[in-house]
Design a protein around this motif. Structure first.
Motif, PDB file in Angstrom:
ATOM      1  N   ARG A   9     -21.024  25.953 -33.470  1.00 50.71           N
ATOM      2  CA  ARG A   9     -21.274  27.339 -34.059  1.00 50.71           C
ATOM      3  C   ARG A   9     -21.656  27.020 -35.809  1.00 50.71           C
ATOM      4  O   ARG A   9     -22.597  27.650 -36.264  1.00 50.71           O
ATOM      5  CB  ARG A   9     -20.152  28.204 -34.197  1.00 50.71           C
ATOM      6  N   CYS A  10     -20.891  26.039 -36.517  1.00 54.73           N
ATOM      7  CA  CYS A  10     -21.051  25.871 -37.745  1.00 54.73           C
ATOM      8  C   CYS A  10     -22.345  25.099 -37.916  1.00 54.73           C
ATOM      9  O   CYS A  10     -23.357  25.496 -38.813  1.00 54.73           O
ATOM     10  CB  CYS A  10     -20.019  25.110 -38.378  1.00 54.73           C
ATOM     11  N   TYR A  11     -22.726  24.292 -37.051  1.00 53.90           N
ATOM     12  CA  TYR A  11     -24.255  23.785 -37.139  1.00 53.90           C
ATOM     13  C   TYR A  11     -25.212  24.425 -36.954  1.00 53.90           C
ATOM     14  O   TYR A  11     -26.238  24.579 -37.719  1.00 53.90           O
ATOM     15  CB  TYR A  11     -24.180  22.193 -36.105  1.00 53.90           C
ATOM     16  N   VAL A  12     -25.237  25.303 -35.689  1.00 50.47           N
ATOM     17  CA  VAL A  12     -26.419  26.101 -35.594  1.00 50.47           C
ATOM     18  C   VAL A  12     -26.479  27.292 -36.342  1.00 50.47           C
ATOM     19  O   VAL A  12     -27.649  27.748 -36.947  1.00 50.47           O
ATOM     20  CB  VAL A  12     -26.421  26.546 -33.938  1.00 50.47           C
ATOM     21  N   ARG A  13     -25.371  27.785 -36.778  1.00 50.03           N
ATOM     22  CA  ARG A  13     -25.279  28.893 -37.894  1.00 50.03           C
ATOM     23  C   ARG A  13     -26.213  28.232 -39.311  1.00 50.03           C
ATOM     24  O   ARG A  13     -26.825  29.166 -39.895  1.00 50.03           O
ATOM     25  CB  ARG A  13     -24.054  29.319 -38.405  1.00 50.03           C
ATOM     26  N   GLU A  14     -25.957  27.004 -39.836  1.00 48.81           N
ATOM     27  CA  GLU A  14     -26.867  26.616 -40.679  1.00 48.81           C
ATOM     28  C   GLU A  14     -28.434  26.710 -40.467  1.00 48.81           C
ATOM     29  O   GLU A  14     -29.087  26.914 -41.518  1.00 48.81           O
ATOM     30  CB  GLU A  14     -26.501  25.163 -41.056  1.00 48.81           C
ATOM     31  N   GLN A  15     -28.558  26.262 -39.091  1.00 49.72           N
ATOM     32  CA  GLN A  15     -30.111  26.433 -38.735  1.00 49.72           C
ATOM     33  C   GLN A  15     -30.558  27.779 -38.645  1.00 49.72           C
ATOM     34  O   GLN A  15     -31.557  28.252 -39.093  1.00 49.72           O
ATOM     35  CB  GLN A  15     -30.263  25.906 -37.369  1.00 49.72           C
ATOM     36  N   LEU A  16     -29.575  28.665 -38.379  1.00 43.48           N
ATOM     37  CA  LEU A  16     -30.102  30.172 -38.190  1.00 43.48           C
ATOM     38  C   LEU A  16     -30.296  30.497 -39.870  1.00 43.48           C
ATOM     39  O   LEU A  16     -31.266  31.372 -40.089  1.00 43.48           O
ATOM     40  CB  LEU A  16     -28.905  30.979 -37.567  1.00 43.48           C
ATOM     41  N   GLU A  17     -29.605  30.112 -40.804  1.00 48.36           N
ATOM     42  CA  GLU A  17     -29.761  30.561 -41.975  1.00 48.36           C
ATOM     43  C   GLU A  17     -30.832  30.031 -42.738  1.00 48.36           C
ATOM     44  O   GLU A  17     -31.669  30.557 -43.309  1.00 48.36           O
ATOM     45  CB  GLU A  17     -28.649  29.945 -43.033  1.00 48.36           C
ATOM     46  N   SER A  18     -31.381  28.777 -42.253  1.00 47.96           N
ATOM     47  CA  SER A  18     -32.413  28.170 -42.545  1.00 47.96           C
ATOM     48  C   SER A  18     -33.999  28.856 -42.154  1.00 47.96           C
ATOM     49  O   SER A  18     -34.841  28.839 -42.641  1.00 47.96           O
ATOM     50  CB  SER A  18     -32.747  26.552 -42.280  1.00 47.96           C
ATOM     51  N   SER A  19     -33.645  29.477 -40.804  1.00 45.65           N
ATOM     52  CA  SER A  19     -34.800  30.124 -40.336  1.00 45.65           C
ATOM     53  C   SER A  19     -35.197  31.577 -40.769  1.00 45.65           C
ATOM     54  O   SER A  19     -36.382  31.926 -40.485  1.00 45.65           O
ATOM     55  CB  SER A  19     -34.312  30.452 -38.999  1.00 45.65           C
ATOM     56  N   GLY A  20     -34.251  31.957 -41.614  1.00 48.16           N
ATOM     57  CA  GLY A  20     -34.955  33.448 -42.257  1.00 48.16           C
ATOM     58  C   GLY A  20     -34.402  34.579 -41.548  1.00 48.16           C
ATOM     59  O   GLY A  20     -34.834  35.573 -41.758  1.00 48.16           O
ATOM     60  N   GLU A  21     -33.833  34.269 -40.181  1.00 51.03           N
ATOM     61  CA  GLU A  21     -33.537  35.362 -39.234  1.00 51.03           C
ATOM     62  C   GLU A  21     -31.897  35.960 -39.530  1.00 51.03           C
ATOM     63  O   GLU A  21     -31.493  36.875 -38.822  1.00 51.03           O
ATOM     64  CB  GLU A  21     -33.974  34.968 -37.859  1.00 51.03           C
ATOM     65  N   LEU A  22     -31.407  35.161 -40.173  1.00 53.96           N
ATOM     66  CA  LEU A  22     -29.672  35.540 -40.358  1.00 53.96           C
ATOM     67  C   LEU A  22     -29.535  37.001 -40.658  1.00 53.96           C
ATOM     68  O   LEU A  22     -28.677  37.624 -39.799  1.00 53.96           O
ATOM     69  CB  LEU A  22     -29.146  34.647 -41.416  1.00 53.96           C
ATOM     70  N   SER A  23     -30.121  37.652 -41.625  1.00 55.41           N
ATOM     71  CA  SER A  23     -29.787  39.070 -41.720  1.00 55.41           C
ATOM     72  C   SER A  23     -30.091  39.796 -40.612  1.00 55.41           C
ATOM     73  O   SER A  23     -29.457  40.765 -40.203  1.00 55.41           O
ATOM     74  CB  SER A  23     -30.753  39.595 -42.977  1.00 55.41           C
ATOM     75  N   ALA A  24     -31.383  39.663 -40.027  1.00 54.34           N
ATOM     76  CA  ALA A  24     -31.878  40.562 -38.725  1.00 54.34           C
ATOM     77  C   ALA A  24     -30.832  40.397 -37.833  1.00 54.34           C
ATOM     78  O   ALA A  24     -30.460  41.490 -37.018  1.00 54.34           O
ATOM     79  CB  ALA A  24     -32.989  40.390 -38.346  1.00 54.34           C
ATOM     80  N   ILE A  25     -30.646  39.186 -37.401  1.00 50.36           N
ATOM     81  CA  ILE A  25     -29.516  39.131 -36.192  1.00 50.36           C
ATOM     82  C   ILE A  25     -28.142  39.668 -36.494  1.00 50.36           C
ATOM     83  O   ILE A  25     -27.647  39.991 -35.557  1.00 50.36           O
ATOM     84  CB  ILE A  25     -29.460  37.541 -35.700  1.00 50.36           C
ATOM     85  N   VAL A  26     -27.583  39.312 -37.594  1.00 52.05           N
ATOM     86  CA  VAL A  26     -26.337  39.968 -38.112  1.00 52.05           C
ATOM     87  C   VAL A  26     -26.327  41.407 -38.075  1.00 52.05           C
ATOM     88  O   VAL A  26     -25.527  42.165 -37.452  1.00 52.05           O
ATOM     89  CB  VAL A  26     -25.896  39.197 -39.485  1.00 52.05           C
ATOM     90  N   HIS A  27     -27.340  41.893 -38.489  1.00 55.53           N
ATOM     91  CA  HIS A  27     -27.672  43.517 -38.275  1.00 55.53           C
ATOM     92  C   HIS A  27     -27.527  44.148 -36.902  1.00 55.53           C
ATOM     93  O   HIS A  27     -26.903  45.095 -36.573  1.00 55.53           O
ATOM     94  CB  HIS A  27     -28.673  43.953 -39.113  1.00 55.53           C
ATOM     95  N   ARG A  28     -28.277  43.388 -36.077  1.00 54.61           N
ATOM     96  CA  ARG A  28     -28.398  43.666 -34.631  1.00 54.61           C
ATOM     97  C   ARG A  28     -26.864  43.621 -34.095  1.00 54.61           C
ATOM     98  O   ARG A  28     -26.592  44.616 -33.171  1.00 54.61           O
ATOM     99  CB  ARG A  28     -29.367  42.991 -34.103  1.00 54.61           C
ATOM    100  N   TYR A  29     -26.223  42.546 -34.438  1.00 58.46           N
ATOM    101  CA  TYR A  29     -24.822  42.220 -34.026  1.00 58.46           C
ATOM    102  C   TYR A  29     -23.992  43.365 -34.274  1.00 58.46           C
ATOM    103  O   TYR A  29     -23.110  44.039 -33.563  1.00 58.46           O
ATOM    104  CB  TYR A  29     -24.524  40.757 -34.207  1.00 58.46           C
ATOM    105  N   ALA A  30     -24.026  43.694 -35.543  1.00 56.58           N
ATOM    106  CA  ALA A  30     -23.090  44.789 -36.230  1.00 56.58           C
ATOM    107  C   ALA A  30     -23.483  45.959 -35.402  1.00 56.58           C
ATOM    108  O   ALA A  30     -22.553  46.825 -35.218  1.00 56.58           O
ATOM    109  CB  ALA A  30     -23.402  45.014 -37.612  1.00 56.58           C
ATOM    110  N   LEU A  31     -24.568  46.397 -35.075  1.00 57.78           N
ATOM    111  CA  LEU A  31     -25.014  47.585 -34.561  1.00 57.78           C
ATOM    112  C   LEU A  31     -24.537  47.649 -33.022  1.00 57.78           C
ATOM    113  O   LEU A  31     -23.692  48.670 -32.661  1.00 57.78           O
ATOM    114  CB  LEU A  31     -26.348  47.720 -34.327  1.00 57.78           C
TER     115      LEU A  31
END
Length: 480
Positions: free
Chosen positions: A443-465
């Motif tokens: 999870r730590c490894y792929v989370r870094e990849q997600l942060e680099s992809s620019g999608e982090l905010s959108a995915i975290v928002h969808r998860y929070a909803l």
């Protein structure tokens, strides 16, 4: 008791700090004689002379008590006394291991003090090219014992599991214990280092210095390491060998099954670690193999290291956050002398950067957890990488339905199944509906990849909803 091979009368066998004088029937630690009974010496001689081989309990009893009827409990008592005398298990040094339901094996390197004996051992040494093992294998006795029993009856065994779980370590240990079983030897091939080879078969034949016609008649074991790196050529190779060479056996390590004919799969699980330590003692925590490995490797670097009662919550948390993965634990243990346990625990908050100081002699992919994960992440399809990145928002186990609500993507079900097959996700046993989990290190490894992809905010928002709508009973938490 008579010697079981043609040893010269003056032979001395050396292992660890000890010298076993066969003629005088004594074991010296420097100038100090170890105190042990005659039966213990007999057992030691049998095991040392057969170092690296499993000696069945029945055979051991017959050799040590040739004229008596003896219960197995007597053997266990003498083995325990022998281990205490040798300090077996102290400072990470092991001498005698029990192979469950089979027998005992002396695993420490043995050298003879007689030139004649060295010549004898050279003439009768098993053929192999196995790499030298620099450290003891911890927490794998049961699995290794099971594989040692299965391999003589199995044509193709594939060990699967995530990066850093110790598949290669288990395979090589099994190979060491089977050296005497295969008349034409055991041969190790690391598929990760032959990307530019035109043919795996050609590389194999060059390594064994033989022809295909000669190979197919051999009674031998081939250990093919890192099969996932060239999965399709590896599958084609093993299927051709299985058809052409009836006495050849193959032991493969791969992060995913080869899906070859006659393939038997064995998953290699992480080491066991305590879930909590509130009421545990040092002895209870030390019964977990992940803790044993951490302490053993810490002592190898810091000889006065000892586990104290006040350290238990920290040690349990470290092993839990490292998922019981041997590679991660070894990399972390290398930092204990510089950071101490509390500092190590704190630094784990910074992701995998701490786990980047392996042995310089190790292959590149084993010098850090990032490198170990890069190795197979690069082989994922872009759609698989994207789904894996997005799933990193789930800190706890999740269902397919939850994944569908949080992340977009076509063919999500099929992709999740492929990620399970490739050891990026694990399935919780007995869960209904099926629940998936991602190891903390992954999870730590792929989370870094997600942060680099620019999608982090959108995915975290969808998860929070989603989490807000299903707060009661979703069983998932937001990753931080």
């Amino acid at each position: 008791m008579h010697s079981h091979i043609d040893l010269p009368a003056a032979s001395v066998l050396h292992f660890g700090p000890y010298a076993f004088h066969l003629r005088q029937r004594l074991v010296l630690d420097g100038d100090r004689q170890l105190r042990m009974g005659g039966r213990a010496l007999d057992i030691l001689q049998v095991l040392v002379e057969r170092a690296g081989r499993v000696v069945r309990k029945e055979q051991l009893i017959a050799l040590v008590w040739p004229d008596s009827v003896v219960e197995e409990i007597n053997l266990r008592v003498h083995i325990a006394a022998l281990r205490r005398a040798l300090g077996d298990g102290e400072n990470g040094q092991r001498y005698i291991v029990n192979v469950p339901q089979c027998g005992y094996c002396f695993i420490a390197p043995v050298q003879a003090g007689s030139v004649a004996q060295v010549v004898f051992e050279t003439l009768h040494a098993p053929q192999h090219n196995l790499p030298a093992r620099l450290t003891s294998v911890i927490g794998r006795d049961s699995l290794v014992g099971s594989l040692v029993r299965q391999m003589p009856l199995c044509r193709l065994m594939t060990l699967t599991g995530p990066a850093g779980v110790g598949k290669s370590t288990v395979a090589l240990r099994v190979a060491e214990l089977l050296l005497q079983h295969y008349r034409d030897g055991i041969w190790y091939i690391d598929l990760s280092v032959i990307d530019d080879a035109p043919s795996l078969l050609d590389h194999l034949l060059r390594t064994l210095d033989t022809s295909f016609e000669s190979l197919v008649s051999r009674h031998a074991l081939l250990v093919l390491d890192n099969g996932e790196r060239r999965r399709e050529p590896c599958r084609a190779l093993v299927e051709r060998l299985l058809l052409a060479a009836p006495r050849l056996a193959l032991l493969v390590t791969s992060r995913e099954p080869l899906q070859a004919d006659l393939e038997t799969l064995q998953s290699v699980a992480p080491l066991a670690f305590p879930k909590a330590s509130a009421s545990d003692t040092v002895d209870e925590v030390m019964s977990y193999s992940a803790v044993q490995l951490l302490v053993s490797r810490a002592r190898a670097r810091q000889h006065d290291f000892s586990l104290r009662e006040q350290d238990l919550p920290t040690v349990c948390d470290i092993c839990r956050r490292l998922d019981g993965l041997p590679l991660a634990i070894e990399l972390a243990a290398a930092q204990i002398d510089a950071l101490a346990l509390v500092g190590l625990q704190t630094q784990l908050d910074n992701g995998l950067r701490l786990l980047s100081h392996g042995r310089r002699t190790a292959v590149a992919r084993l010098q850090s957890m990032n490198a170990a994960l890069d190795w197979s992440y690069q082989d994922l399809k872009s759609s698989e990488q994207r789904v894996l990145q997005r799933l990193s928002v789930f800190k706890m186990a999740f269902t397919e339905a939850a994944a569908l609500r949080v992340i977009d993507g076509a063919h999500l079900t099929a992709i999740i199944e492929r990620l399970v097959a490739k050891s990026w996700l694990t399935v919780e046993q007995g869960a209904d509906p099926v629940r998936y989990r991602m190891l903390n290190t992954i999870r730590c490894y792929v989370r870094e990849q997600l942060e680099s992809s620019g999608e982090l905010s959108a995915i975290v928002h969808r998860y929070a909803l989603y989490h807000g709508r299903h707060r009661s009973g979703s069983g998932v938490q937001l990753a931080t």
